[in-house]
Design a protein around this motif. Structure first.
Motif: not given
Length: 809
Positions: A728-733, A737-739, A749-757
């Motif tokens: 799961x950790x390998x795919x969070x971005x 993908x959601x659990x 959510x996390x892909x957007x965070x990754x892109x912003x950062x």
């Protein structure tokens, strides 16, 4: 109704949801009483009828004896199955002419919609093929278009029971037509009607008609709170050998030759089997008793069993559909009882005790495991019934497999003792549906790729054909010899030699051009199919992204509208309260209470203002930003996201941290991380810690992230939630993908965070262990304040002075 065995009816394992009964032709009058539930007659009765009995008379007798409101489907068998009766699962009632009935109550099945589908297989049954594979699929698809289920189909509460005329040889055509029409987004499970092993007759009954060359579909909708699960077991494992089909007849289900995908060497299938198994052709059938074949999809192995071997014609017949391009994996048998027991134990993990089930078991499992049948006790304590089939259905056609539906009252798992229900076929239904649907297209694409490779190889061989130059050279030598003799022998030998030469050249040229032309068409088909597939995949991906973006935009507008309305209501609350305060005595209790009202209203006003700013944010360029101030500004809105059972701790350094970022985006990042942390903790309570501090990075790589050495701002969100495993950790971005359950997470959510950062020149890394919580760490390069610094570059106050406290002022 009279006749047949006089042995009394035997009621198998039963409960308030399912009843099973073994009877015969003489006991039909007692069926309504024996199958009745306390709440009334059954909602649905499924019957399995021995081929030794007159099927039409049994159907008529059962229909007339049952309540008119009870839906009825019957299927002929190659053997009946029922637990909890004398003789055991595979020999219920110890009678060769039995009838097994399974009744389902209305508290289990809310509704049942039954439909018949003509298979247009009369020509196949007669042995005179009239329709091509594509024509048959199109004819069945048109029949399916006319079906109108009595209720909306939803894979979460609806499943399709499918029973097919076992001698129609049309299982694969039907399933391909089902996916081609795209109208039934549910899982299809069932089997092909069985009969005596002389393969003369099989029947299905839809509640009003006895049918050949048809399929009967029963769409079953579960009652509220009831669930279904799909069980599959096959006692085989891979041997490491496989064969790619080249020449086959998909309608007659025969294979003649196979091809090596690497060398393109073509071999007769019988010869290839003998070579791989190191045996003579007359030993093949004996050796294949303990072996079988399968095609492999991402969702598992799907068996294709051998029906017979014609050594004289080098042809192998199958009980299941085969296609050119299929890779047949050779399997070997494992222990029948142990494999079934282990598979069932794995299936029941994280599930409650089932209330019963329907079994579709291949007749070859009954034949090949005869001595072990009496020892099969896996289902002895459950109300299960079913039949030995001429083929099983689990999304696609399969052989030598037990496919079953089990039913459950609620979703409380045994292992956790909590609400939850592990059902892979429902939870990942779109993936399984896609695998089944793509099985047919994948086989077609494989055939086109093989044709293209053959085309290229044949053209190379023709261009470099060794006998062509020799033939032409010989003809030219003959011309020279004949020329010397032309004065005395006339021109006939020369003319003949030239004619032979021209014929040879013409033959080679025509062969090459014909093969090139035909196979060029196949190459064009391949390119077109690949282009269509890529276009469809791209369109589906873009449509999914558009839907998610529109949904997020709508949610933002809704949040902004609500915040605006709340803000309008807060204005008079604050104003009127201030007026009332002027009319009461200073320092009295009423004055203090009114001050608290204003304080709370002002806090609500600040939160709504933050929501308005967040929801109406437009694309902005990142500029100098004091990280501590930005965190302080969003603190109240973050606090609203955290339930009271979760402690929120802020640890913000008093040292100014100036970074190049956007304040609204910073709020979006923090809100996403805190919301995920709160979801991971759940209702059991826990801790979320938000830390901001300066770090010095001297290495040029931090977690495989190239960066300049220097001073960075570290924003860390740590929780004590459930944590994640490595997969799961390998795919969070990964986008989408959601659990989380359907409807509770977008996977954005996390892909957007990754892109912003990343747009700030920063980096985000996650660390998590199951049961030990998760830590999200963001690193952002710090910048030096400009001499004419604005308000953002002033030292922070408020939250940074409260480092280590449980809240921010």
């Amino acid at each position: 109704m009279t006749g047949g065995s006089t042995m009394p009816s035997a009621l198998g394992h039963s409960n308030g949801f399912i009843k099973t009964l073994v009877t015969d032709a003489a006991g039909l009058d007692d069926v309504p009483k024996l199958l009745a539930f306390d709440a009334g007659p059954p909602a649905f009765v499924l019957g399995f009828v021995s081929p030794e009995l007159p099927f039409a008379k049994i159907a008529e007798g059962l229909r007339s004896s049952l309540d008119p409101q009870s839906r009825l489907v019957l299927v002929s068998t190659a053997g009946e199955l029922c637990s909890g009766v004398p003789g055991g699962l595979y020999h219920p009632g110890e009678r060769p002419d039995g009838i097994v009935l399974q009744a389902f109550s209305r508290p289990l099945f809310a509704d049942v919609s039954i439909h018949s589908v003509p298979l247009h297989s009369e020509d196949v049954r007669a042995g005179r093929i009239r329709l091509s594979h594509e024509q048959r699929i199109d004819a069945i698809r048109q029949e399916l278009e006319a079906i109108d289920p009595a209720f909306p189909l939803d894979c979460h509460d609806t499943v399709a029971l499918l029973f097919i005329d076992g001698l129609s040889a049309s299982e694969s055509c039907l399933m391909e037509a089902i996916y081609a029409c795209g109208r039934f987004p549910v899982l299809f499970v069932g089997g092909s009607a069985g009969g005596t092993l002389d393969f003369q007759d099989t029947w299905v009954y839809n509640g009003s008609q006895v049918l050949n060359n048809h399929a009967v579909i029963a769409f079953v909708r579960m009652a509220p709170g009831k669930r279904y699960g799909v069980f599959k077991s096959q006692n085989f494992r891979k041997t490491g050998l496989s064969f790619t089909i080249l020449d086959c007849d998909p309608i007659r289900r025969t294979v003649t030759s196979v091809i090596d995908p690497d060398s393109l060497e073509v071999t007769g299938f019988v010869e290839a089997l003998c070579r791989s198994l190191r045996c003579h052709a007359d030993e093949l059938e004996r050796l294949l008793v303990s072996h079988t074949f399968a095609v492999e999809l991402d969702s598992g192995l799907f068996v294709r069993s051998v029906a017979g071997i014609n050594r004289a014609k080098g042809r192998v017949s199958f009980f299941c559909d085969v296609n050119a391009g299929d890779e047949l994996l050779l399997l070997e048998a494992t222990d029948f009882i142990e494999q079934t027991r282990n598979d069932f134990a794995a299936f029941l993990r994280d599930k409650p005790e089932p209330v019963g089930g329907i079994l579709n078991d291949c007749v070859l499992r009954r034949i090949n495991n005869g001595p072990s049948l009496t020892g099969m006790s896996v289902f002895d304590d459950l109300p299960v019934a079913g039949f030995s089939t001429f083929g099983e259905i689990l999304g696609i056609n399969v052989n030598q497999t037990l496919t079953a539906l089990f039913f459950f009252d609620g979703g409380v798992g045994k292992a956790q003792g909590q609400t939850g229900f592990a059902n892979d076929y429902v939870a990942r239904f779109p993936i399984h549906y896609g695998h089944f649907q793509n099985y047919f297209q994948r086989a077609r694409n494989t055939r086109l790729r093989m044709l293209n490779r053959l085309r290229q190889t044949l053209i190379r061989n023709l261009v470099g054909r060794s006998d062509a130059p020799v033939t032409l050279y010989g003809r030219f030598k003959q011309i020279g010899a004949y020329t010397e003799q032309s004065d005395t022998q006339g021109s006939d030998p020369l003319i003949s030699a030239v004619d032979d030469l021209l014929d040879a050249v013409r033959q080679v040229t025509e062969e090459r051009e014909a093969v090139a032309e035909v196979l060029s068409l196949r190459e064009a088909e391949l390119r077109l199919a690949d282009e269509r597939r890529r276009s469809a995949e791209t369109r589906m991906e873009l449509e999914a992204q558009l839907r998610e973006a529109q949904k997020l935009e709508a949610l933002g507008c809704l949040a902004g509208g609500l915040a605006h309305e709340i803000n309008n209501m807060l204005q008079p609350i604050i104003g009127l309260t201030e007026l009332v305060m002027e009319d009461v005595e200073p320092d009295c209790q009423a004055q203090r209470n009114l001050a608290r009202v204003i304080e709370a209203a002002q806090r609500a006003k600040r939160i709504t203002q933050q929501v308005l700013t967040f929801s109406h944010a437009e694309a902005t360029e990142a500029g100098p930003l004091q990280l501590g101030s930005a965190l302080h500004n969003v603190a109240e809105m973050v606090d609203v996201l955290v339930p009271r059972t979760v402690e929120l701790v802020w640890r913000i350094t008093p040292t100014p941290l100036l970074v190049r970022a956007d304040e609204t985006q910073m709020a979006q990042v923090l809100i996403n991380l805190v919301r995920n942390a709160a979801d991971a903790i759940g209702s059991s309570g826990g801790l979320i810690e938000i830390t901001a501090d300066a770090v010095q990075l001297d290495k040029t790589v931090e977690g495989a992230w190239p960066h300049p050495a220097g001073r960075y701002a570290a924003l860390i969100v740590r929780d004590t939630g459930c944590g994640m495993d490595a997969a799961t950790l390998a795919r969070i971005f990964d986008p989408f993908f959601t659990t989380k359950a359907v409807g509770y997470g977008t996977g954005l959510g996390l892909p957007v965070v990754h892109g912003i950062v990343a747009s700030w020149g920063g980096h985000i890394v996650a660390d998590s262990r199951v049961g030990q919580g998760t830590t999200m760490r963001i690193l952002i390069p710090t910048i030096v304040a400009e001499p004419a610094a604005d308000a953002h570059s002033e030292p922070d106050s408020g939250p940074q002075a409260a480092a280590g406290e449980a809240g921010m002022p």
